[in-house]
Design an enzyme around this catalytic site. Structure first.
Site, mmCIF file in Angstrom:
data_model
loop_
_atom_site.group_PDB
_atom_site.id
_atom_site.type_symbol
_atom_site.label_atom_id
_atom_site.label_comp_id
_atom_site.label_asym_id
_atom_site.label_seq_id
_atom_site.Cartn_x
_atom_site.Cartn_y
_atom_site.Cartn_z
ATOM 1 N N CYS A 69 -3.946 0.479 -6.605
ATOM 2 C CA CYS A 69 -3.134 -0.393 -5.460
ATOM 3 C C CYS A 69 -3.924 -1.599 -5.223
ATOM 4 O O CYS A 69 -4.929 -1.121 -4.548
ATOM 5 C CB CYS A 69 -2.626 0.403 -4.689
ATOM 6 S SG CYS A 69 -1.783 -0.464 -3.158
ATOM 7 N N CYS A 100 -3.761 -1.922 -1.481
ATOM 8 C CA CYS A 100 -4.364 -0.952 -0.665
ATOM 9 C C CYS A 100 -5.966 -1.338 -0.502
ATOM 10 O O CYS A 100 -6.611 -1.211 0.356
ATOM 11 C CB CYS A 100 -4.364 0.592 -1.141
ATOM 12 S SG CYS A 100 -2.653 0.813 -1.410
ATOM 13 N N ASP A 101 -6.495 -1.664 -1.752
ATOM 14 C CA ASP A 101 -8.068 -1.232 -2.010
ATOM 15 C C ASP A 101 -8.718 -2.810 -2.232
ATOM 16 O O ASP A 101 -9.898 -2.857 -2.478
ATOM 17 C CB ASP A 101 -8.584 -0.476 -2.969
ATOM 18 C CG ASP A 101 -7.790 0.900 -2.621
ATOM 19 O OD1 ASP A 101 -7.638 1.038 -1.430
ATOM 20 O OD2 ASP A 101 -7.661 1.705 -3.652
HETATM 21 C C1 LIG Z 1 -5.404 6.481 -3.877
HETATM 22 C C2 LIG Z 1 -4.352 5.893 -3.133
HETATM 23 C C3 LIG Z 1 -4.696 4.905 -2.170
HETATM 24 C C4 LIG Z 1 -3.745 4.330 -1.442
HETATM 25 N N1 LIG Z 1 -4.075 3.647 -0.372
HETATM 26 C C5 LIG Z 1 -3.185 3.015 0.622
HETATM 27 C C6 LIG Z 1 -3.467 2.278 1.581
HETATM 28 O O1 LIG Z 1 -4.705 1.722 1.660
HETATM 29 N N2 LIG Z 1 -2.426 1.822 2.494
HETATM 30 C C7 LIG Z 1 -1.293 2.008 2.246
HETATM 31 O O2 LIG Z 1 -0.194 1.487 2.907
HETATM 32 N N3 LIG Z 1 -0.923 2.932 1.017
HETATM 33 C C8 LIG Z 1 -1.904 3.377 0.211
HETATM 34 N N4 LIG Z 1 -1.211 4.063 -0.830
HETATM 35 C C9 LIG Z 1 0.035 4.081 -0.799
HETATM 36 C C10 LIG Z 1 0.884 5.353 0.186
HETATM 37 O O3 LIG Z 1 -0.004 6.331 -0.073
HETATM 38 C C11 LIG Z 1 1.937 5.561 -0.417
HETATM 39 O O4 LIG Z 1 2.953 4.488 -0.511
HETATM 40 C C12 LIG Z 1 2.611 6.727 0.667
HETATM 41 O O5 LIG Z 1 1.979 7.855 0.847
HETATM 42 C C13 LIG Z 1 3.956 6.924 0.252
HETATM 43 O O6 LIG Z 1 4.464 7.883 1.157
HETATM 44 P P1 LIG Z 1 5.488 8.705 1.027
HETATM 45 O O7 LIG Z 1 5.613 9.626 1.780
HETATM 46 O O8 LIG Z 1 6.903 8.149 0.442
HETATM 47 O O9 LIG Z 1 5.306 9.465 -0.347
HETATM 48 P P2 LIG Z 1 3.797 10.528 -0.474
HETATM 49 O O10 LIG Z 1 2.895 10.027 0.116
HETATM 50 O O11 LIG Z 1 3.850 10.384 -2.101
HETATM 51 O O12 LIG Z 1 4.198 11.969 -0.155
HETATM 52 C C14 LIG Z 1 5.244 12.675 -0.939
HETATM 53 C C15 LIG Z 1 5.048 14.089 -0.611
HETATM 54 O O13 LIG Z 1 6.036 14.868 -1.191
HETATM 55 C C16 LIG Z 1 5.205 16.122 -1.561
HETATM 56 N N5 LIG Z 1 6.108 16.593 -2.698
HETATM 57 C C17 LIG Z 1 6.544 16.266 -3.955
HETATM 58 N N6 LIG Z 1 7.344 17.006 -4.642
HETATM 59 C C18 LIG Z 1 7.603 18.131 -3.924
HETATM 60 C C19 LIG Z 1 8.165 19.197 -4.105
HETATM 61 N N7 LIG Z 1 8.808 19.502 -5.240
HETATM 62 N N8 LIG Z 1 8.158 20.207 -3.130
HETATM 63 C C20 LIG Z 1 7.313 20.016 -2.103
HETATM 64 N N9 LIG Z 1 6.591 19.004 -1.803
HETATM 65 C C21 LIG Z 1 6.706 18.021 -2.370
HETATM 66 C C22 LIG Z 1 4.204 15.673 -2.093
HETATM 67 O O14 LIG Z 1 3.106 16.802 -2.151
HETATM 68 C C23 LIG Z 1 3.712 14.733 -1.071
HETATM 69 O O15 LIG Z 1 2.852 15.232 -0.129
HETATM 70 C C24 LIG Z 1 -2.369 4.724 -1.627
HETATM 71 C C25 LIG Z 1 -2.002 5.414 -2.645
HETATM 72 C C26 LIG Z 1 -2.887 6.021 -3.414
HETATM 73 C C27 LIG Z 1 -2.545 7.161 -4.583
#
Ligand SMILES: Cc1cc2nc3c(=O)[nH]c(=O)nc-3n(C[C@H](O)[C@H](O)[C@H](O)COP(=O)(O)OP(=O)(O)OC[C@H]3O[C@@H](n4cnc5c(N)ncnc54)[C@H](O)[C@@H]3O)c2cc1C
Length: 307
Positions: A134, A137-138
């Protein structure tokens, strides 16, 4: 854990815990179902610099823990369990998990979308140490440096363009001989003086052990292999939304994202989609958290109407 709740939230990332915080503060009995640990994908990164309120940045794992604590301060609870099936069509919705069956009057799906990986050795170990998914992000970590971008879609083009404004040099690696990206980005990339293209090329190895030092590339036409020294690589080859369990129940787009607009409402009343899992333009922690708040707002409104 008590089986009956006002709101069940599948996923404990930024969207899930933001939704939990707003639901709990609205007096709704709220349970977060999370299969791993709080924070979701943000917990995978050691430095988050673009989440407001942390002028020095914050470790992603710590941010996730704080999100959970914030929601639990107002009474939201967490069950560490994998959601294995959902029955959403009745007013009382049933969620099957590895820790038992739970029922809720509303469900917020916040299961996220995982970046597609190349699947090469050392990819996981070097993530955050030169391998990134991303640019928003980085990208700042690579200011003035040389980076590669892998991919040929609109995200790869947009990320390469963003990086071209920060980095000394950007090398875009694509397995075909042209980008799928919209022509406006394509033209801007062609005109950028510090962007190079490696067409018909694929990455076959990450070089370096503690930190990425470069890539081994293969020319798909000639089969020739070569090393490309670089400080970072951005893998922009798509994401896989965690929606397999919802197929056939909720409307998904062609890439598998849950179709929901800014209200986060899905095709089933009382079911909301928040964060990376839904159709949206920008997938970041702050937009996921915003979605969580909106989902809680509409869940509360739905439950008031359902009483
Ligand atoms: C390496 C990396 C670095 C990043 N750095 C940044 C940054 O610096 N700044 C920024 O703003 N964004 C960053 N992002 C993007 C950011 O992390 C995501 O946009 C954000 O976390 C999305 O949030 P979410 O809650 O929608 O989903 P997610 O963070 O993906 O959370 C979804 C959760 O649902 C859980 N889950 C899924 N399926 C199931 C199931 N069947 N049963 C139970 N639990 C389940 C998962 O375990 C997870 O914990 C980064 C992403 C990555 C991969």
């Amino acid at each position: 854990m008590e089986p009956h709740w006002d709101v069940l939230i599948a996923g404990g990332g930024p969207a899930g815990y933001s939704a939990a915080l707003y639901c709990a503060r609205a007096g709704l009995r709220t349970l977060v179902l999370e299969q791993l640990s709080a924070g979701g994908q943000i917990a995978l990164t050691t430095q988050v610099d673009n989440y407001p309120g942390f002028p020095e940045g914050i470790d992603g794992f710590e941010l996730g823990q704080r999100m959970r604590q914030g929601a639990e301060r107002f009474g939201a609870r967490t069950q560490l369990a994998e959601v294995t099936a959902l029955e959403l069509n009745r007013p009382l919705k049933t969620v099957h998990t590895s820790a038992g069956v739970f029922q809720g009057r509303a469900v917020i799906v916040a299961t996220g979308a995982n970046p597609r990986r190349l699947g090469l050795p050392k990819e996981q170990a070097l993530t955050g140490r030169g391998v990134s998914y991303c640019a928003a992000c980085d990208g700042m970590f690579y200011r003035g440096k040389t980076v590669a971008v892998v991919g040929g879609g609109s995200t790869a083009a947009a990320d390469a363009l963003l990086l071209s404004r920060l980095c000394k040099k950007v090398i875009l690696i694509h397995r075909r001989d042209t980008l799928r990206a919209a022509s406006i980005e394509h033209q801007a990339l062609l005109e950028a003086p510090n962007v190079e293209f490696r067409w018909n090329t694929t990455v076959i190895q990450f070089l370096g052990s503690d930190r990425l030092l470069g890539l081994r590339l293969r020319d798909l036409l000639s089969g020739a292999e070569a090393e490309l020294p670089c400080d970072g690589v951005f893998l922009c080859i798509g994401r896989v939304p965690a929606t397999a369990l919802l197929q056939g129940q909720l409307e998904l787009d062609s890439a598998g994202y849950l179709i929901a607009d800014e209200t986060t409402r899905t095709s089933i009343p009382g079911v909301f989609a928040a964060g990376d899992v839904r159709t949206k333009a920008l997938r970041q922690a702050v937009t996921a958290a915003a979605d969580g708040a909106v989902a809680a707002h509409y869940a509360e409104e739905y439950l008031r109407g359902a009483q």
